[in-house]
Motif scaffolding. Structure first.
Motif, PDB file in Angstrom:
ATOM      1  N   LEU A 621       0.949   8.863   1.467  1.00 24.86           N
ATOM      2  CA  LEU A 621       1.497   7.537   1.651  1.00 24.86           C
ATOM      3  C   LEU A 621      -0.111   6.680   1.367  1.00 24.86           C
ATOM      4  CD1 LEU A 621       3.480   8.221   5.053  1.00 24.86           C
ATOM      5  CD2 LEU A 621       4.067   7.647   2.466  1.00 24.86           C
ATOM      6  N   ILE A 622      -1.485   7.009   2.115  1.00 26.72           N
ATOM      7  CA  ILE A 622      -2.237   6.589   1.557  1.00 26.72           C
ATOM      8  C   ILE A 622      -2.128   5.852   0.549  1.00 26.72           C
ATOM      9  CG2 ILE A 622      -4.880   5.996   1.763  1.00 26.72           C
ATOM     10  CD1 ILE A 622      -4.147   7.434   4.361  1.00 26.72           C
ATOM     11  N   LYS A 623      -2.352   6.729  -0.589  1.00 19.98           N
ATOM     12  CA  LYS A 623      -2.003   6.232  -1.653  1.00 19.98           C
ATOM     13  C   LYS A 623      -1.001   5.702  -2.142  1.00 19.98           C
ATOM     14  CE  LYS A 623      -4.605  11.349  -3.021  1.00 19.98           C
ATOM     15  NZ  LYS A 623      -3.846  12.557  -3.399  1.00 19.98           N
ATOM     16  N   MET A 624      -0.100   6.067  -1.914  1.00 21.79           N
ATOM     17  CA  MET A 624       1.136   4.827  -2.656  1.00 21.79           C
ATOM     18  C   MET A 624       0.741   3.257  -1.748  1.00 21.79           C
ATOM     19  SD  MET A 624       4.810   4.132  -0.654  1.00 21.79           S
ATOM     20  CE  MET A 624       4.205   3.790   0.588  1.00 21.79           C
ATOM     21  N   LEU A 625      -0.309   3.150  -0.849  1.00 17.40           N
ATOM     22  CA  LEU A 625      -0.588   1.474  -0.229  1.00 17.40           C
ATOM     23  C   LEU A 625      -1.600   1.491  -0.743  1.00 17.40           C
ATOM     24  CD1 LEU A 625      -0.581   2.568   3.737  1.00 17.40           C
ATOM     25  CD2 LEU A 625       1.561   1.068   2.439  1.00 17.40           C
ATOM     26  N   ASP A 626      -2.623   2.763  -1.448  1.00 20.97           N
ATOM     27  CA  ASP A 626      -3.186   1.901  -2.233  1.00 20.97           C
ATOM     28  C   ASP A 626      -3.172   1.415  -3.594  1.00 20.97           C
ATOM     29  OD1 ASP A 626      -5.256   2.044  -0.255  1.00 20.97           O
ATOM     30  OD2 ASP A 626      -6.042   4.129  -1.120  1.00 20.97           O
ATOM     31  N   PHE A 632       5.156  -0.143  -9.687  1.00 18.68           N
ATOM     32  CA  PHE A 632       4.295   0.820  -8.231  1.00 18.68           C
ATOM     33  C   PHE A 632       6.424   1.675  -8.386  1.00 18.68           C
ATOM     34  CE2 PHE A 632       6.059   0.777  -3.746  1.00 18.68           C
ATOM     35  CZ  PHE A 632       4.809   1.700  -3.523  1.00 18.68           C
ATOM     36  N   THR A 633       7.063   0.636  -8.333  1.00 14.76           N
ATOM     37  CA  THR A 633       8.382   0.623  -8.483  1.00 14.76           C
ATOM     38  C   THR A 633       8.632   2.399  -9.204  1.00 14.76           C
ATOM     39  OG1 THR A 633       8.966  -1.422  -7.806  1.00 14.76           O
ATOM     40  CG2 THR A 633      11.112   0.399  -8.220  1.00 14.76           C
ATOM     41  N   ASP A 634       8.625   1.997 -10.424  1.00 12.49           N
ATOM     42  CA  ASP A 634       9.082   3.264 -11.861  1.00 12.49           C
ATOM     43  C   ASP A 634       8.088   4.324 -10.962  1.00 12.49           C
ATOM     44  OD1 ASP A 634      11.283   1.477 -12.663  1.00 12.49           O
ATOM     45  OD2 ASP A 634       8.856  -0.019 -14.031  1.00 12.49           O
ATOM     46  N   VAL A 635       6.705   4.243 -10.684  1.00 11.92           N
ATOM     47  CA  VAL A 635       5.715   5.229 -10.434  1.00 11.92           C
ATOM     48  C   VAL A 635       6.141   5.608  -9.388  1.00 11.92           C
ATOM     49  CG1 VAL A 635       3.389   5.971  -9.585  1.00 11.92           C
ATOM     50  CG2 VAL A 635       4.178   4.179 -11.674  1.00 11.92           C
ATOM     51  N   PHE A 636       6.921   5.318  -8.134  1.00 13.94           N
ATOM     52  CA  PHE A 636       7.165   6.468  -6.563  1.00 13.94           C
ATOM     53  C   PHE A 636       8.458   6.249  -6.652  1.00 13.94           C
ATOM     54  CE2 PHE A 636       2.516   5.007  -6.181  1.00 13.94           C
ATOM     55  CZ  PHE A 636       2.251   5.087  -5.423  1.00 13.94           C
ATOM     56  N   THR A 673       8.842  -1.649  -2.456  1.00 17.49           N
ATOM     57  CA  THR A 673       8.111  -2.185  -3.655  1.00 17.49           C
ATOM     58  C   THR A 673       7.079  -3.067  -3.491  1.00 17.49           C
ATOM     59  OG1 THR A 673       9.199  -4.424  -3.219  1.00 17.49           O
ATOM     60  CG2 THR A 673      10.462  -3.721  -4.633  1.00 17.49           C
ATOM     61  N   GLN A 674       5.971  -3.744  -4.090  1.00 16.15           N
ATOM     62  CA  GLN A 674       4.606  -3.771  -3.923  1.00 16.15           C
ATOM     63  C   GLN A 674       5.020  -4.548  -2.222  1.00 16.15           C
ATOM     64  OE1 GLN A 674       1.586  -2.910  -4.288  1.00 16.15           O
ATOM     65  NE2 GLN A 674       1.591  -2.718  -6.141  1.00 16.15           N
ATOM     66  N   PHE A 680       7.826  -0.206   4.844  1.00 20.75           N
ATOM     67  CA  PHE A 680       8.369   1.151   4.215  1.00 20.75           C
ATOM     68  C   PHE A 680       6.906   1.883   4.924  1.00 20.75           C
ATOM     69  CE2 PHE A 680       7.564   5.311   1.831  1.00 20.75           C
ATOM     70  CZ  PHE A 680       9.298   5.943   2.045  1.00 20.75           C
ATOM     71  N   VAL A 681       6.420   2.638   5.342  1.00 19.71           N
ATOM     72  CA  VAL A 681       5.095   3.335   5.701  1.00 19.71           C
ATOM     73  C   VAL A 681       5.517   2.888   7.501  1.00 19.71           C
ATOM     74  CG1 VAL A 681       2.972   3.937   6.192  1.00 19.71           C
ATOM     75  CG2 VAL A 681       3.936   3.553   3.546  1.00 19.71           C
ATOM     76  N   ARG A 682       5.826   2.026   8.106  1.00 23.77           N
ATOM     77  CA  ARG A 682       5.887   1.758   8.926  1.00 23.77           C
ATOM     78  C   ARG A 682       6.746   2.146  10.113  1.00 23.77           C
ATOM     79  NH1 ARG A 682       8.485  -1.794  12.373  1.00 23.77           N
ATOM     80  NH2 ARG A 682       9.031  -2.838  10.675  1.00 23.77           N
TER      81      ARG A 682
END
Length: 846
Positions: A621-626, A632-636, A673-674, A680-682
């Protein structure tokens, strides 16, 4: 009842009024009292107002026509008419400020002048650097100038501490101390007579950062800046800065201070906590010195001639003279009259405004510490950093009773009035209101005191009931169980004896001899917790990535008709078991994350708590936030859904065992999304740590609180301390066998110098950590160190016989006792002890 104020004259000299130390009239009778005491007509009565002193927090009452008033407690003079509206206070031009650059320019000119002029006296040197002194005097005499100084580009911090420290260092490196002393005096004048307290408080933080403040308490020597007159003024700055910061009242200003403490560096934050603790220690040392001096004077009148006591330094840097570094009650003939059971009584510190303000500011620090957290960096301190060891010597029983008797529901502290003194029915200052200052050992002692009192009360009630009803009523909470059916039997015993939970616990195993002196109770807790953690019960899930247990998201819903209790009953039982273990001072072998204890204390969970339980998922999740790429949307390719594996479905053979849950309404259709990734993480964290286990935890918590319904001392513990209270400690640095040896008792002819005993301790200290834990398990029934440390363990070594033997050593876990034979050699003792420790299991051998 006498009036709080004397009649004020109409002279100009009365513009500043000093309040007298007399009692306060009750609001409903003050008007009648004024009429009867002074025989004044209604048109001559003065209208009184109330406000708090901005420094010491004392409640001040004064006539409405007073413009300035002086507090008789802390000697601070405040302007009443400027306190209400700080927005209208005088301001200065934004360029009117002091800075490191401005000071450096003046210092350079003074040094250049010094080169040209030959200096022969101190007076001439002071004259050369007089421009520096004038610069500092002007700057530190004005709140507005200080508030414009040392600003930082970081919006989250109020003061540029790097520039400020360089500024103070530059002043202290001057060849004369006069500018520094002038700066201290100007700061003190400003603190004693602030123009508009309640406004911007950056000026207080700037003065509070002065390096001489710490030196004024600890006697720090640096470049001659330990002169008595410097330390005396620095101590005045210390107490007033603490007072102002502790009594900041406007909510906006308080939140600003909290934000400042939240984002300053960890070293600076820790340094301020250390300084406050030193200040509290110093104030209690003054009380200790006074009490010891009185004790010496009363009991040894001749001691004053042979061993004179020095007066405490006016700066507070030293309490006793160099000749008194020893015990002040020690006589020259070698005999000591030191009071071993000395305790600080509540009446000695509850009216001390220095201690009250320092404790209140530490409370602000503690709250800020809880907020000093970000997802990528954890910068908060352990509760241990807030402990003050001097408070181990308070009369904690009386302090706790005072705390209990006051209104504990009120979170807002009642201001201290000049009428406060011991015996008045008013809200008192108690250190239990600031539990973060009390060490874990003191809190455990408080709990033991309260639990003992509750158990004695329950036993007395049972005895009186038995006399009244003419039938036997047990003074104990007795649990009778079968080993083969320990969960159901325990649940049945608890359900049938709900009113006995607060009695002393006694356990009996069916068809087994033995009297419970603590060992059977320990075994019952051990067996029952193992049973409750049985995967077939489906109460808890084992998280492989952290090797910790957590509440099962989907517990197995057993039916009572199948012979198994419902999962809600088992959670309730588990809560009672945890409560009973604490109530009866028994350590459990549990592997729960920090979040488990934070939820019990009602603390909010953060992402770091999730990381501890799910470290691998948290890192992802941290990697996603960084990740800040545009793709971003297509990668994750994530939606607002949480997916987890239901291990209980696997146990029951149900497939598929993967479950998806929406984190918000229509979450399956909402893409991450960004912009919304933090949300989302929260929501992800909140689902796994709170929502998914809400019902399970609520049932567990109700069982836990059922045990402590009459016990207030549990509220003194925070989550770190509660974890140690339940599970003890298993860190290597806690296994201090030298400390255990110092408190060990010997029976049967053994002593600490006996040959076998000396061998025993040499062997144990030479073993590795694994064997040391096994030894503790063998002797006490638990391989964990008690929460108070090894020194709190009642350990005993007894002698089995006076001759050599081939038998193994024995242990009585009820009494934490190891029984040794008089072995002929150290090697034989080590061999026998190793077999006994490694091959024992329960009450026998493997």
């Amino acid at each position: 009842m006498p009036r709080l104020f004397r009649r004020f004259s109409k002279k100009k000299s009365s513009d500043i009024q000093i309040l007298s130390h007399t009692k306060t009239n009750s609001p409903g009778k003050s008007k009648n009292r004024q009429r009867s005491d002074l025989d004044l007509s209604e048109d001559k009565l003065e209208v009184f107002k109330e406000d708090k002193c901005p420094c010491c927090g004392t409640l001040l009452q004064f006539p409405s026509n007073v413009k300035r008033l002086k507090c008789a407690i802390c000697q601070v003079t405040t302007a009443v008419f400027m306190k209400v509206n700080t927005e209208g206070s005088a301001t200065v031009d934004s360029n009117d400020a002091i800075s490191l650059f401005g000071l450096q320019e003046i210092v350079d000119k003074c040094y250049a002048k010094r080169v040209k002029i030959k200096v022969s006296t101190k007076e001439e040197l002071c004259a050369i650097f007089d421009p520096v002194a004038m610069y500092l005097n002007k700057g530190f005499h004005s709140m507005d100038i200080l508030n414009n100084s040392f600003k930082t580009s970081c919006k989250k911090q109020l003061v540029d501490y790097y520039e400020l420290m360089k500024f103070y260092e530059l002043v202290m490196d001057l060849p004369t101390r006069n500018p520094f002393y002038r700066m201290l005096c100007a700061s003190n004048d400003l603190l004693k007579k602030p123009s508009c307290p309640g406004g911007d408080f950056r000026w207080i933080l700037i003065i509070w950062a002065n390096p001489s403040i710490k030196g004024s308490i600890v006697g720090q020597k640096k470049n001659g800046y330990d002169a008595p007159k410097i330390l005396a003024v620095a101590y005045e700055l210390t107490k007033r800065c603490i007072g102002y910061l502790a009594n900041i009242e406007p909510q906006a200003q308080y939140e600003s201070l909290m934000g400042h403490l939240k984002y300053i560096t960890l070293n600076e934050f820790q340094s301020q906590i250390e300084l406050l603790n030193i200040y509290i220690t110093f104030q209690f040392s003054r009380i200790l010195y006074r009490d010891l001096k009185v004790s010496v004077h009363q009991h040894k009148k001749t001691l004053a001639d042979s061993y004179p006591l020095a007066q405490p330094s006016p700066t507070g840097s030293e309490l006793l003279s160099n000749d008194e570094k020893k015990d002040p009650l020690e006589l020259k003939n070698g005999k000591s009259t030191a009071v071993s059971d000395f305790k600080f009584k509540p009446y000695e510190y509850e009216l001390d405004w220095h201690i009250r303000c320092a404790s209140k500011l530490m409370q602000t620090m503690n709250r800020a510490n809880d907020k000093r957290y970000t997802i990528n960096k954890n910068t908060n301190l352990s509760i241990v950093e807030f402990y003050n060891i001097m408070l181990d010597f308070i009369d904690y029983r009386q302090d706790f009773e005072n705390w209990r008797s006051d209104n504990k529901k009120s979170t807002k502290e009642t201001p201290v009035t000049l009428a406060d003194f011991p015996g008045m029915p008013m809200r008192r200052f108690t250190l239990c209101s600031y539990p973060f200052l009390l060490s874990l050992g003191v809190k455990i002692s408080i709990m033991e005191h309260e639990v003992r009192r509750i158990m004695e009360y329950e036993a007395e009630n049972a005895f009186l009931t038995s006399l009244d009803k003419g039938k036997a009523v047990s003074v104990y909470f007795k649990i009778r169980v079968r080993r083969s059916n320990i969960t159901n039997d325990s649940l049945r015993s608890i359900e049938n004896h709900q009113r006995d939970l607060k009695k002393s616990l006694r356990v009996e195993f069916v068809d087994e001899p033995g009297v419970d002196a603590g060992g059977l109770r320990k075994e019952w807790f051990l067996l029952l917790t193992k049973s409750l953690f049985n995967p077939m019960n489906g109460l808890f899930s084992y998280v492989e990535e952290s090797r910790l247990s957590w509440f099962a998201i989907s517990p197995i819903k057993n039916d009572l008709r199948d012979g198994f209790p419902h999962h809600s009953q088992l959670y309730y039982l588990f809560g009672i078991v945890i409560g009973l273990a604490i109530f009866n001072s028994t350590i459990l072998d549990l592997e729960f994350p920090r979040a488990f204890y934070k939820k019990l204390c009602g603390d909010l969970l953060n992402f770091d708590d999730y990381m501890q339980l799910y470290p691998e998922t948290g890192q992802n999740l941290i990697k996603m936030l960084d990740y800040d790429g545009e793709d971003f949307t297509d990668v994750f390719a994530l939606t607002f859904e949480a997916t987890y594996k239901d291990t209980n479905k696997e146990l029951l053979g149900h497939k598929p065992n993967v479950v998806s849950v929406e984190l918000c309404r229509n979450g399956r259709y909402r893409r991450v999304t960004q912009k919304n990734k933090y949300e989302f993480v929260r929501l992800w964290q909140d689902f796994f740590m709170n929502k998914s286990v809400e019902a399970q935890f609520a049932k567990f918590s109700s069982g836990f609180r059922q045990v402590f319904v009459l016990c207030d001392s549990i509220k003194l513990f925070n989550h770190e301390e509660l974890a140690r209270l339940v599970c003890g400690s298993e860190e290597k640095n806690c296994f201090e066998f030298q400390m255990l040896r110092s408190v060990t008792r010997y029976v049967g002819g053994f002593s600490d110098k006996s040959r076998v005993v000396v061998w025993f301790w040499e062997i144990v200290e030479g073993w590795d950590f694994r064997l040391q834990r096994r030894l503790l398990q063998f002797a006490t029934g638990s391989d964990r160190v008690p929460p108070g440390g090894m020194s709190t363990l009642t350990f005993k070594i007894s002698r089995l016989g006076s001759k050599d033997s081939n038998k193994l050593p024995l242990a009585h876990t009820c009494f934490n006792e190891v029984c040794l034979w008089e072995y002929s050699s150290k090697e034989k003792l080590e061999q026998k002890l190793w077999w006994a420790v490694t091959q024992s299991e329960g009450y026998g051998f493997k």
